[in-house]
Design a protein around this motif. Structure first.
Motif, short mmCIF file in Angstrom:
data_model
loop_
_atom_site.label_atom_id
_atom_site.label_comp_id
_atom_site.label_asym_id
_atom_site.label_seq_id
_atom_site.Cartn_x
_atom_site.Cartn_y
_atom_site.Cartn_z
N GLU A 67 -19.15 -18.48 11.31
CA GLU A 67 -18.43 -17.20 11.29
C GLU A 67 -17.20 -17.30 10.40
N PHE A 68 -16.88 -16.18 9.73
CA PHE A 68 -15.71 -16.10 8.86
C PHE A 68 -14.91 -14.85 9.25
N CYS A 69 -13.58 -14.95 9.20
CA CYS A 69 -12.70 -13.84 9.57
C CYS A 69 -12.00 -13.28 8.33
N TYR A 70 -12.00 -11.97 8.22
CA TYR A 70 -11.26 -11.27 7.18
C TYR A 70 -10.17 -10.42 7.84
N ASP A 71 -8.92 -10.75 7.56
CA ASP A 71 -7.81 -9.96 8.10
C ASP A 71 -7.74 -8.63 7.35
N ILE A 72 -8.00 -7.56 8.06
CA ILE A 72 -8.05 -6.25 7.43
C ILE A 72 -7.82 -5.16 8.48
N LYS A 73 -7.13 -4.11 8.10
CA LYS A 73 -6.93 -2.98 9.00
C LYS A 73 -8.25 -2.24 9.18
N TYR A 74 -8.42 -1.70 10.35
CA TYR A 74 -9.67 -1.00 10.67
C TYR A 74 -9.90 0.17 9.70
N ALA A 75 -8.87 0.89 9.38
CA ALA A 75 -9.01 2.06 8.51
C ALA A 75 -9.44 1.69 7.10
N ASP A 76 -9.16 0.45 6.68
CA ASP A 76 -9.51 0.03 5.32
C ASP A 76 -10.97 -0.39 5.17
N LEU A 77 -11.67 -0.54 6.29
CA LEU A 77 -13.07 -0.98 6.21
C LEU A 77 -13.96 0.02 5.48
N THR A 78 -13.58 1.29 5.55
CA THR A 78 -14.40 2.31 4.88
C THR A 78 -14.33 2.21 3.36
N LYS A 79 -13.38 1.43 2.87
CA LYS A 79 -13.22 1.27 1.42
C LYS A 79 -13.79 -0.06 0.93
N LYS A 80 -14.31 -0.86 1.84
CA LYS A 80 -14.73 -2.20 1.48
C LYS A 80 -16.27 -2.34 1.43
N THR A 81 -16.70 -3.35 0.70
CA THR A 81 -18.12 -3.72 0.62
C THR A 81 -18.24 -5.22 0.86
N LEU A 82 -19.11 -5.60 1.78
CA LEU A 82 -19.36 -7.01 2.05
C LEU A 82 -20.55 -7.47 1.21
N GLU A 83 -20.30 -8.45 0.35
CA GLU A 83 -21.37 -8.99 -0.49
C GLU A 83 -21.73 -10.40 -0.02
N VAL A 84 -23.01 -10.59 0.24
CA VAL A 84 -23.51 -11.86 0.77
C VAL A 84 -24.56 -12.39 -0.20
N THR A 85 -24.38 -13.62 -0.65
CA THR A 85 -25.34 -14.23 -1.59
C THR A 85 -25.79 -15.59 -1.06
N VAL A 86 -27.04 -15.93 -1.36
CA VAL A 86 -27.62 -17.22 -0.96
C VAL A 86 -27.91 -18.01 -2.22
N TRP A 87 -27.53 -19.28 -2.22
CA TRP A 87 -27.65 -20.14 -3.39
C TRP A 87 -28.39 -21.43 -3.04
N ASP A 88 -29.00 -22.02 -4.07
CA ASP A 88 -29.63 -23.34 -3.95
C ASP A 88 -28.71 -24.36 -4.61
N TYR A 89 -28.28 -25.36 -3.81
CA TYR A 89 -27.34 -26.37 -4.32
C TYR A 89 -28.07 -27.40 -5.16
N ASP A 90 -27.53 -27.66 -6.35
CA ASP A 90 -28.10 -28.65 -7.25
C ASP A 90 -27.01 -29.62 -7.70
N ILE A 91 -27.34 -30.90 -7.78
CA ILE A 91 -26.39 -31.92 -8.24
C ILE A 91 -26.52 -32.06 -9.75
N GLY A 92 -25.38 -31.99 -10.44
CA GLY A 92 -25.37 -32.23 -11.87
C GLY A 92 -25.72 -31.04 -12.73
N LYS A 93 -26.00 -29.88 -12.12
CA LYS A 93 -26.27 -28.68 -12.92
C LYS A 93 -25.88 -27.45 -12.10
N SER A 94 -25.94 -26.29 -12.74
CA SER A 94 -25.53 -25.05 -12.07
C SER A 94 -26.43 -24.76 -10.88
N ASN A 95 -25.81 -24.28 -9.82
CA ASN A 95 -26.58 -23.90 -8.64
C ASN A 95 -27.41 -22.65 -8.93
#
Length: 368
Positions: free
Chosen positions: A293-321
């Protein structure tokens, strides 16, 4: 020429060539297969007296009639649905847990694919549209049988009511080959809208020839797996709690057929660039469990202006993920993503969990 008593008359070569030795039309030379006829599987053999007549040298008209009655083995359409076999299975949509349980029971009378007259069958599942390695499931392989009994249950997690309306389950039976490409035997397709929530539906379907898959789908919406996210606005701490619970059926990004996935979250717009959070990396899996879990400190009224972006990545050693897939939640989203966001806003201090489909469209302009 004088002929002595007791001698056989001799004929000169000239006289021999002049004699008409052809008694009539030339008859076809019998093949050994005429004496040992073969029949396709499932068709009755000829009556015994027919074979006896052929062995005794039946006349040409009888042979012609016999050939007309027998199917041509070489030209016989062995891909007809009656010769591919049947598949017995059951489906259950668990609405509460967003899961589709597919129980593969057994098959009967499968088409033989190997030289020994048998097959090494297995079953694989895909969800259409969007069939890819990300949503492929398969049973174990059973060797040297045309009547396999699997009794295996394969489960798709993260199935939503929306999926049940628009998705089709493709069930294919294939023959496994160690030294060549696996061979397709037959398939059947079930529109998921035929299922009722929480009720088992049994099927016993004839397998059909391979049907073409629609290649004109929007590639930007290609499915790359599923992710379960929880949202909760904590009024006491005035923060949004984002939970990354698990992923299912992620796209394989590594040569070993797996990925080393981790998840990143952003709350946009992010003027100070401090909203990035990252989970731990889970090694060699397409179905990782994070429970972070992650916490974002934010006022309730400001949530209507926000977008939560979630991305999934594959970890690689020695090159870009490698980017696997992503999803955006907020007022600019639609469908289940918009509904999840609004449910969070309407139900303060209550954790709301939802499954979401990952697509290969990178949210915003994120990079690793």
């Amino acid at each position: 020429m004088t002929q002595r008593k007791g001698e056989k008359p001799t004929i000169s070569i000239q006289e021999h060539m002049a004699i008409d030795v052809c008694p009539g039309p030339i008859q076809p030379i019998k093949q050994i297969s005429d004496y040992f006829p073969r029949y396709p599987r499932g068709l009755p053999p000829a009556a015994p007296h027919q074979v006896d007549r052929a062995c005794a040298g039946a006349t040409a008209p009888l042979q012609t009639a016999k050939r007309d009655e027998e199917p041509d083995v070489e030209g016989y359409d062995s891909d007809d649905s009656t010769t591919l076999g049947t598949l017995e299975f059951s489906l259950l949509y668990d609405q509460e847990n967003n899961a589709l349980h597919c129980t593969i029971n057994k098959a009967k009378g499968l088409k033989p694919m190997d030289h020994n007259g048998l097959s090494d069958p297995y079953v694989k599942l895909h969800l259409l549209p969007g069939a890819s390695k990300a949503n492929k499931l398969r049973t174990k392989t059973l060797h040297n049988t045309l009547n396999p009994v699997w009794s295996e249950t394969l489960t798709y997690y993260g199935i939503t009511d929306e999926d049940m309306v628009r998705k089709t389950l493709r069930i294919s039976v294939c023959d496994e080959d160690k030294f060549r490409h696996n061979e397709f035997i037959g398939e059947t397709r079930i529109p998921l809208k035929k299922l009722k929530p929480n009720q088992i539906k049994n099927f016993n379907n004839c397998l059909e020839k391979q049907l073409p898959v629609n290649k004109t789908e929007d590639k930007s919406l290609e499915e790359r797996g599923r992710i379960m996210i929880s949202l909760k606005y904590n009024t006491q701490k005035s923060c949004l709690v984002v939970g990354i619970i698990r992923c299912a059926h992620l796209a394989a990004m590594d040569a070993n057929g797996f990925s080393d996935p981790y998840v990143k979250t952003y709350l946009k717009p992010d003027e100070n660039k401090k909203s990035k959070h990252k989970t731990a990396v889970k090694k060699k899996t397409l179905n990782p469990e994070f429970n972070e879990e992650f916490c974002y400190d934010i006022k309730y009224a400001d949530l209507t202006k926000k977008t939560l972006e979630v991305t999934v990545w594959d970890y690689d050693i020695g090159k870009s993920n490698d980017f696997i897939g992503g999803v955006s939640l907020g007022i600019n989203a639609n469908g289940e993503r918009l509904k999840h966001w609004f449910d969070c806003l309407k139900n303060k201090d209550k954790k709301i969990e939802r499954w979401h489909t990952l697509t290969n469209e990178l949210p915003g302009s994120l990079n690793d």
